[in-house]
Enzyme design. Structure first.
Site, short mmCIF file in Angstrom:
data_model
loop_
_atom_site.label_atom_id
_atom_site.label_comp_id
_atom_site.label_asym_id
_atom_site.label_seq_id
_atom_site.Cartn_x
_atom_site.Cartn_y
_atom_site.Cartn_z
N TRP A 61 -19.11 -11.72 45.99
CA TRP A 61 -19.58 -11.59 44.60
C TRP A 61 -20.88 -10.80 44.60
CZ3 TRP A 61 -24.18 -12.85 42.26
CH2 TRP A 61 -24.18 -12.94 40.86
N SER A 127 -19.06 -13.62 52.03
CA SER A 127 -19.75 -14.35 50.98
C SER A 127 -18.76 -15.31 50.29
CB SER A 127 -20.41 -13.37 50.01
OG SER A 127 -21.29 -14.02 49.15
N MET A 128 -18.52 -15.17 48.96
CA MET A 128 -17.58 -16.08 48.33
C MET A 128 -16.17 -15.90 48.88
SD MET A 128 -16.73 -14.83 44.42
CE MET A 128 -15.36 -15.97 44.27
N ASP A 258 -30.47 -15.94 55.87
CA ASP A 258 -29.67 -15.82 54.64
C ASP A 258 -30.26 -16.73 53.57
OD1 ASP A 258 -27.57 -16.17 52.68
OD2 ASP A 258 -26.16 -15.37 54.15
N HIS A 286 -28.38 -12.15 53.88
CA HIS A 286 -27.01 -12.35 53.40
C HIS A 286 -26.19 -11.06 53.49
CE1 HIS A 286 -23.93 -14.55 51.22
NE2 HIS A 286 -23.83 -13.58 50.33
#
Length: 306
Positions: A61, A127-128, A258, A286
């Site tokens: 995202w 990530s997501m 992160d 991240h």
């Protein structure tokens, strides 16, 4: 340099950041096309083709498949078939007003795997996308998948609760939804610089204005409904009960600095998946698919070849 303690302040302050001009995005070799999900949504897919073993990459995202271009190109040159796609609501895929839930995302990933015809694949989520990988493996019983990767992944439980002290306070996610709803481009520009890439942090690939421009350009291709809806999805979905059901070899790559998804979260994810391998990227943010792009490509290639 941003610290985890200033994460909330960074998120709320990001809404006042200046926007930057957009730049063109890179392209991977191969072909593009569209597949249709079971509920009629068309997803944009990039496929390098070739006879090599397949790897399917799902993005974070609020980006799209282009965030994986560097790794896709490197893995394709190494002989692998690489499939990437834009999640529903993002990039060049259809943008429904609702349906931004991980069961739906997992079913979409199943449609990509089935309709591209990949078999014995490795699926990797950024990530997501990490949560998407976990939900696919548990909801679809690892169908056509032999390995999995989670990169900077939100694949445990992001929301801070009484039984999840390593999570993020709910006010952060409320602030994100407010910032996206009121001044999306300005908010995301600040979020990428101060939190996502943590631009002042030393990295192998510097976080230049070009990097930020590209990320903002990708993010602005998404619909507002998808951008907001996915915040609730990745904040509130608790994957902890599912981790033990992941039975394929799993690689977890994560930066120790992160901010959005703490390294403690990565350790909890890896700890919940029997036999998984956690590789720490010391001092990294991240945004490792960009800031440590060569290392990510090499670690994925080593994992694929093992």
């Amino acid at each position: 340099m941003t610290t985890r303690r200033t994460f909330l302040g960074s998120v709320l302050f990001a809404a006042s950041a200046m926007t930057l001009p957009r730049l063109a995005l890179g392209q991977t070799p191969g072909r593009t096309g569209r597949i249709k999900t079971k509920d009629g949504i068309e997803l944009f897919v990039k496929d390098t083709g070739g006879p090599g073993r397949a790897i399917v990459l799902t993005h974070g995202w609020p980006l799209n498949a282009d965030i994986w271009d560097y790794q896709a190109t490197a893995l394709s040159k190494a002989g692998y078939r690489v499939v990437t796609y834009d999640r529903r609501g993002f990039g060049r895929s259809d943008k429904p007003e609702s349906g931004y839930r991980f069961d739906v995302f997992a079913d979409d990933l199943a449609a990509v795997i089935e309709q591209t015809g990949v078999r014995d694949a490795t699926i990797v989520g950024y990530s997501m996308g990490g949560g998407e990988v976990v939900r696919y493996l548990t909801r679809h019983d690892s169908r056509n998948v032999v390995k999995a990767g989670i990169v900077s992944g939100a694949a445990c439980f992001l929301l801070k609760t009484a039984d999840n002290p390593i999570g993020v306070d709910g006010s952060v996610f409320d602030g994100m939804k407010q910032g996206v709803s009121e001044r999306r481009e300005a908010f995301l520009t600040g979020l990428f610089a101060d939190v996502f890439f943590d631009a002042r942090r030393p990295s192998t690939v510097p976080v230049t204005s070009d990097v930020l421009n590209g990320a903002v350009a990708m993010a602005m291709q998404a619909s507002l409904a998808a951008t907001v809806g996915c915040i609730d999805a990745f904040a509130k979905t608790d994957f902890r009960p599912e981790l033990a059901a992941v039975k394929v070899p799993t690689l977890v790559l994560h930066g120790t600095a992160d901010l959005p998804v703490s390294f403690e979260q990565a350790k909890a994810t890896a700890g919940g998946i029997a036999g998984s391998t956690l590789i720490a990227y010391e001092g990294a943010s991240h945004g490792i698919v960009v800031t440590e792009r060569d290392r990510v490509a090499k670690d994925l290639q080593s994992f694929l070849g093992a």
